[in-house]
Write a protein that holds these residues in place. Structure first.
Motif, short mmCIF file in Angstrom:
data_model
loop_
_atom_site.label_atom_id
_atom_site.label_comp_id
_atom_site.label_asym_id
_atom_site.label_seq_id
_atom_site.Cartn_x
_atom_site.Cartn_y
_atom_site.Cartn_z
N ASP A 37 0.84 -1.19 0.00
CA ASP A 37 0.00 0.00 0.00
C ASP A 37 0.88 1.25 0.00
O ASP A 37 1.94 1.27 0.59
N LEU A 38 0.41 2.28 -0.66
CA LEU A 38 1.16 3.53 -0.79
C LEU A 38 0.50 4.63 0.01
O LEU A 38 -0.70 4.60 0.25
N VAL A 39 1.28 5.65 0.38
CA VAL A 39 0.72 6.82 1.03
C VAL A 39 0.01 7.64 -0.05
O VAL A 39 0.61 8.00 -1.06
N ARG A 40 -1.26 7.90 0.15
CA ARG A 40 -2.05 8.70 -0.80
C ARG A 40 -2.04 10.17 -0.42
O ARG A 40 -2.07 11.03 -1.26
N ARG A 41 -2.02 10.43 0.91
CA ARG A 41 -2.10 11.80 1.38
C ARG A 41 -1.61 11.86 2.81
O ARG A 41 -1.76 10.90 3.56
N SER A 42 -1.02 12.99 3.17
CA SER A 42 -0.62 13.16 4.57
C SER A 42 -0.89 14.59 5.02
O SER A 42 -0.89 15.52 4.22
N VAL A 43 -1.15 14.73 6.31
CA VAL A 43 -1.31 16.03 6.95
C VAL A 43 -0.40 16.00 8.16
O VAL A 43 -0.60 15.16 9.03
N PRO A 44 0.62 16.85 8.19
CA PRO A 44 1.06 17.80 7.18
C PRO A 44 1.58 17.08 5.92
O PRO A 44 2.05 15.95 6.01
N ALA A 45 1.49 17.76 4.80
CA ALA A 45 2.00 17.21 3.55
C ALA A 45 3.52 17.19 3.58
O ALA A 45 4.15 17.97 4.29
N ILE A 57 -2.01 15.17 12.84
CA ILE A 57 -1.12 14.34 12.03
C ILE A 57 -1.96 13.16 11.54
O ILE A 57 -2.58 12.45 12.34
N ARG A 58 -1.97 12.99 10.20
CA ARG A 58 -2.80 11.95 9.60
C ARG A 58 -2.15 11.48 8.31
O ARG A 58 -1.67 12.31 7.52
N ILE A 59 -2.15 10.18 8.10
CA ILE A 59 -1.62 9.60 6.86
C ILE A 59 -2.68 8.66 6.30
O ILE A 59 -3.18 7.79 7.02
N GLU A 60 -3.01 8.84 5.02
CA GLU A 60 -3.97 7.98 4.35
C GLU A 60 -3.24 7.11 3.34
O GLU A 60 -2.40 7.60 2.58
N PHE A 61 -3.58 5.83 3.32
CA PHE A 61 -2.92 4.85 2.47
C PHE A 61 -3.86 4.36 1.36
O PHE A 61 -5.06 4.60 1.42
N SER A 62 -3.30 3.67 0.40
CA SER A 62 -4.09 3.15 -0.72
C SER A 62 -4.90 1.92 -0.34
O SER A 62 -5.76 1.49 -1.09
N GLY A 63 -4.63 1.34 0.82
CA GLY A 63 -5.36 0.16 1.28
C GLY A 63 -5.48 0.16 2.79
O GLY A 63 -4.96 1.06 3.47
N ARG A 64 -6.13 -0.84 3.31
CA ARG A 64 -6.35 -0.96 4.74
C ARG A 64 -5.02 -1.18 5.47
O ARG A 64 -4.15 -1.87 4.98
N VAL A 65 -4.90 -0.57 6.65
CA VAL A 65 -3.73 -0.80 7.50
C VAL A 65 -4.20 -1.41 8.81
O VAL A 65 -5.31 -1.12 9.27
N ASP A 66 -3.37 -2.24 9.39
CA ASP A 66 -3.68 -2.88 10.66
C ASP A 66 -3.16 -1.98 11.77
O ASP A 66 -1.97 -1.95 12.06
N ARG A 67 -4.04 -1.19 12.36
CA ARG A 67 -3.64 -0.16 13.33
C ARG A 67 -2.85 -0.71 14.52
O ARG A 67 -1.86 -0.10 14.92
N PRO A 68 -3.23 -1.84 15.14
CA PRO A 68 -2.46 -2.31 16.30
C PRO A 68 -1.00 -2.65 15.97
O PRO A 68 -0.15 -2.65 16.85
N ARG A 88 -8.55 6.22 17.14
CA ARG A 88 -9.25 5.07 16.55
C ARG A 88 -10.36 5.44 15.59
O ARG A 88 -10.75 4.63 14.77
N ASP A 89 -10.89 6.64 15.70
CA ASP A 89 -12.06 7.00 14.88
C ASP A 89 -11.67 7.56 13.51
O ASP A 89 -12.09 8.65 13.14
N VAL A 90 -10.87 6.80 12.77
CA VAL A 90 -10.47 7.15 11.41
C VAL A 90 -10.75 5.95 10.51
O VAL A 90 -10.86 4.82 11.00
N PRO A 91 -10.88 6.16 9.20
CA PRO A 91 -11.10 5.03 8.30
C PRO A 91 -9.97 3.99 8.40
O PRO A 91 -8.87 4.29 8.85
N THR A 92 -10.26 2.78 7.96
CA THR A 92 -9.29 1.68 8.07
C THR A 92 -8.07 1.87 7.18
O THR A 92 -7.09 1.16 7.35
N ASN A 93 -8.10 2.82 6.26
CA ASN A 93 -6.93 3.07 5.40
C ASN A 93 -6.10 4.24 5.91
O ASN A 93 -5.29 4.78 5.18
N ALA A 94 -6.30 4.65 7.17
CA ALA A 94 -5.59 5.83 7.68
C ALA A 94 -5.01 5.59 9.07
O ALA A 94 -5.50 4.75 9.83
#
Length: 132
Positions: A37-45, A57-68, A88-94
């Motif tokens: 999976d690739l980084v699609r977007r990040s804050v800060p960029a 601080i947030r990073i969004e990926f191209s697929g699901r990530v296993d948070r634990p 915890r309250d973010v989509p599974t790809n972030a």
């Protein structure tokens, strides 16, 4: 019956074509679908400049990530590092962290994420904090 000549290193076309067709029929796909999976977007960029104060601080990926099995580490201007608490309250790809207080200087977010393909992926996002 005449037998075809075998040439060293040569693979007859028919078996290769049958192998490829069989793989397609049974659901085997080419290797690119197994890419990490690739980084699609990040804050800060990456390479951005942000204002001092609390920052998300947030990073969004191209697929699901296993948070634990994933982690965000922030390295500050003096070289200090701290592991950030993931929210915890973010989509599974972030991956996202609780807001952090930033002061002027150079920062690095070092991320580690367990990718949807089962591989551990890592990367860095550099940014700078400066007064407006």
């Amino acid at each position: 019956m005449i037998q075809p000549k075998r040439i060293a290193g040569f693979i007859p076309r028919r078996p290769v074509a049958l192998w490829l067709a069989g793989g397609t029929l049974f659901g085997f796909t080419p290797a690119p679908s197994l890419a990490h999976d690739l980084v699609r977007r990040s804050v800060p960029a990456a390479d951005s400049v942000v204002a001092p104060g609390p920052a998300a601080i947030r990073i969004e990926f191209s697929g699901r990530v296993d948070r634990p099995l994933s982690e965000l580490v922030l390295r500050g201007p003096q070289g200090e590092q701290r592991v950030l608490d993931l929210v915890r309250d973010v989509p599974t790809n972030a991956l996202a962290a609780a807001p952090v207080e930033l002061r002027p200087g150079e920062y690095l977010i070092r991320w580690t994420a367990m990718s949807s393909d089962g591989h551990l992926t890592r990367g860095d996002i550099r940014f700078r904090c400066a007064p407006p």
